[in-house]
Design a protein around this motif. Structure first.
Motif, mmCIF file in Angstrom:
data_model
loop_
_atom_site.group_PDB
_atom_site.id
_atom_site.type_symbol
_atom_site.label_atom_id
_atom_site.label_comp_id
_atom_site.label_asym_id
_atom_site.label_seq_id
_atom_site.Cartn_x
_atom_site.Cartn_y
_atom_site.Cartn_z
ATOM 1 N N GLU A 156 -11.608 34.100 -22.636
ATOM 2 C CA GLU A 156 -12.148 33.752 -21.321
ATOM 3 C C GLU A 156 -12.484 32.267 -21.251
ATOM 4 O O GLU A 156 -12.233 31.604 -20.237
ATOM 5 N N ARG A 157 -13.040 31.716 -22.342
ATOM 6 C CA ARG A 157 -13.348 30.288 -22.356
ATOM 7 C C ARG A 157 -12.064 29.452 -22.263
ATOM 8 O O ARG A 157 -12.019 28.435 -21.561
ATOM 9 N N GLU A 158 -11.017 29.862 -22.981
ATOM 10 C CA GLU A 158 -9.745 29.145 -22.906
ATOM 11 C C GLU A 158 -9.161 29.217 -21.500
ATOM 12 O O GLU A 158 -8.607 28.236 -20.997
ATOM 13 N N ARG A 159 -9.269 30.387 -20.874
ATOM 14 C CA ARG A 159 -8.751 30.530 -19.511
ATOM 15 C C ARG A 159 -9.484 29.586 -18.560
ATOM 16 O O ARG A 159 -8.852 28.910 -17.729
ATOM 17 N N ARG A 160 -10.802 29.517 -18.676
ATOM 18 C CA ARG A 160 -11.568 28.645 -17.792
ATOM 19 C C ARG A 160 -11.220 27.177 -18.035
ATOM 20 O O ARG A 160 -11.148 26.383 -17.091
ATOM 21 N N ALA A 161 -11.009 26.799 -19.324
ATOM 22 C CA ALA A 161 -10.648 25.417 -19.633
ATOM 23 C C ALA A 161 -9.311 25.051 -18.993
ATOM 24 O O ALA A 161 -9.146 23.954 -18.434
ATOM 25 N N LYS A 162 -8.346 25.971 -19.052
ATOM 26 C CA LYS A 162 -7.037 25.706 -18.450
ATOM 27 C C LYS A 162 -7.141 25.610 -16.930
ATOM 28 O O LYS A 162 -6.463 24.787 -16.304
ATOM 29 N N VAL A 163 -7.963 26.457 -16.347
ATOM 30 C CA VAL A 163 -8.139 26.411 -14.890
ATOM 31 C C VAL A 163 -8.757 25.078 -14.479
ATOM 32 O O VAL A 163 -8.323 24.446 -13.501
ATOM 33 N N ILE A 164 -9.774 24.633 -15.228
ATOM 34 C CA ILE A 164 -10.419 23.360 -14.900
ATOM 35 C C ILE A 164 -9.431 22.204 -15.043
ATOM 36 O O ILE A 164 -9.381 21.289 -14.212
ATOM 37 N N LEU A 165 -8.613 22.232 -16.127
ATOM 38 C CA LEU A 165 -7.614 21.184 -16.326
ATOM 39 C C LEU A 165 -6.590 21.174 -15.191
ATOM 40 O O LEU A 165 -6.219 20.110 -14.670
ATOM 41 N N ALA A 166 -6.134 22.369 -14.805
ATOM 42 C CA ALA A 166 -5.156 22.454 -13.718
ATOM 43 C C ALA A 166 -5.741 21.950 -12.405
ATOM 44 O O ALA A 166 -5.070 21.259 -11.627
ATOM 45 N N GLU A 167 -7.009 22.287 -12.149
ATOM 46 C CA GLU A 167 -7.652 21.803 -10.928
ATOM 47 C C GLU A 167 -7.775 20.285 -10.941
ATOM 48 O O GLU A 167 -7.600 19.617 -9.921
ATOM 49 N N GLY A 168 -8.077 19.711 -12.132
ATOM 50 C CA GLY A 168 -8.150 18.256 -12.242
ATOM 51 C C GLY A 168 -6.812 17.598 -11.982
ATOM 52 O O GLY A 168 -6.728 16.572 -11.278
ATOM 53 N N GLU A 169 -5.737 18.164 -12.529
ATOM 54 C CA GLU A 169 -4.404 17.607 -12.298
ATOM 55 C C GLU A 169 -4.004 17.722 -10.834
ATOM 56 O O GLU A 169 -3.342 16.828 -10.278
ATOM 57 N N LEU A 170 -4.402 18.819 -10.202
ATOM 58 C CA LEU A 170 -4.092 19.001 -8.783
ATOM 59 C C LEU A 170 -4.796 17.948 -7.938
ATOM 60 O O LEU A 170 -4.201 17.353 -7.023
ATOM 61 N N GLN A 171 -6.057 17.677 -8.240
ATOM 62 C CA GLN A 171 -6.804 16.668 -7.497
ATOM 63 C C GLN A 171 -6.221 15.279 -7.736
ATOM 64 O O GLN A 171 -6.113 14.460 -6.814
ATOM 65 N N ALA A 172 -5.826 15.010 -9.012
ATOM 66 C CA ALA A 172 -5.223 13.706 -9.315
ATOM 67 C C ALA A 172 -3.902 13.529 -8.582
ATOM 68 O O ALA A 172 -3.594 12.435 -8.057
#
Length: 250
Positions: free
Chosen positions: A181-197
């Motif tokens: 679950e922690r890995e999933r959340r980390a990937k989601v946060i990274l993907a959201e950051g890339e989307l915003q960038a």
């Protein structure tokens, strides 16, 4: 000697009769007096209580808050996890007559009811809820017990779940699940950051494309930043003539 042997039995009989006639109830006790099997005095005491020997009997009831430890119970949670749970309940008698008349042994009955209620309530919840929402579960169990023991003259004041023990193999499985679950959340946060960038880069590209001179200045600024590091070898993708033209246009 003959008179002494005659007096001693009388004294013994008088003592037995007196003991059967007079009862003493403590401040925290109340008595239910039965006359020929029927309740004749409700909540007698505290202090001295006088009875008619052979006709009246007294049953004492402790009116203090009682503490009962619920033995560990094996519970299967809603998500099929086997846990071992124990609890403690706090209750007191509010009606001595009902506690004596409506149930054979109110202490044993309350304990058994607490065990079945504990299994029933916890079996409707997931393991996470057992661990995180313990206060609400305590209130739910207390409410059910209080409603069912009211007919016995008993008030359940509080219920506390003391321990929720999980099998060792399940603990390892839960740990793996938490890590995933922690890995999933980390990937989601990274993907959201890339989307915003990417969104910001798209906005910047739109601004630069609207003004060609801005693009040229940005290119020159990038060259200047690269040139500040003398260890780098810079390869210009444009000829000096092109650069001169850009400088002339700017």
């Amino acid at each position: 000697m003959a008179s002494l042997s005659f007096i001693i039995p009388i004294i013994v009989v008088a003592f037995i009769v007196l003991q059967a006639t007079i009862k003493i109830l403590q401040e925290y006790e109340r008595g239910v007096v039965f006359t020929l099997g029927r309740v004749s005095r409700k909540g007698a005491g505290p202090g001295l209580i006088f009875l008619i020997p052979g006709i009246q009997t007294l049953r004492k009831v402790d009116m203090r808050t009682l503490v009962a430890d619920v033995p560990p119970q094996d519970v299967i949670s809603r998500d099929n996890v086997s846990v071992n749970v124990n609890a403690v309940i706090y209750y007191r008698v509010i009606d001595a007559v009902r506690a004596m008349v409506q149930v054979e042994n109110f202490k044993e009955a309350t304990s058994q009811l607490a065990q079945t209620t504990l299994r029933s309530v916890l079996g409707k919840h997931d393991l996470d809820e057992m661990l995180q929402e313990r206060d609400q579960l305590n209130k739910d169990i207390q409410k059910i017990l209080d409603e069912q023991t009211e007919a016995w003259g008993i008030k359940v004041a509080n219920v506390e779940i003391k321990r929720v023990d999980v099998d060792g193999s399940m603990i390892r499985a839960i740990a793996r699940q938490a890590e995933a679950e922690r890995e999933r959340r980390a990937k989601v946060i990274l993907a959201e950051g890339e989307l915003q960038a990417a969104a910001k880069l798209r906005e910047a590209a739109a601004v630069l494309s609207a003004e060609p001179q801005s693009m040229q200045l940005r290119y020159l600024n990038t060259l200047q930043e690269i040139a500040s590091d003398k260890t780098n070898t810079i390869v210009f993708p444009f000829s000096p003539e092109d650069i001169g033209k850009m400088l002339g246009k700017s």
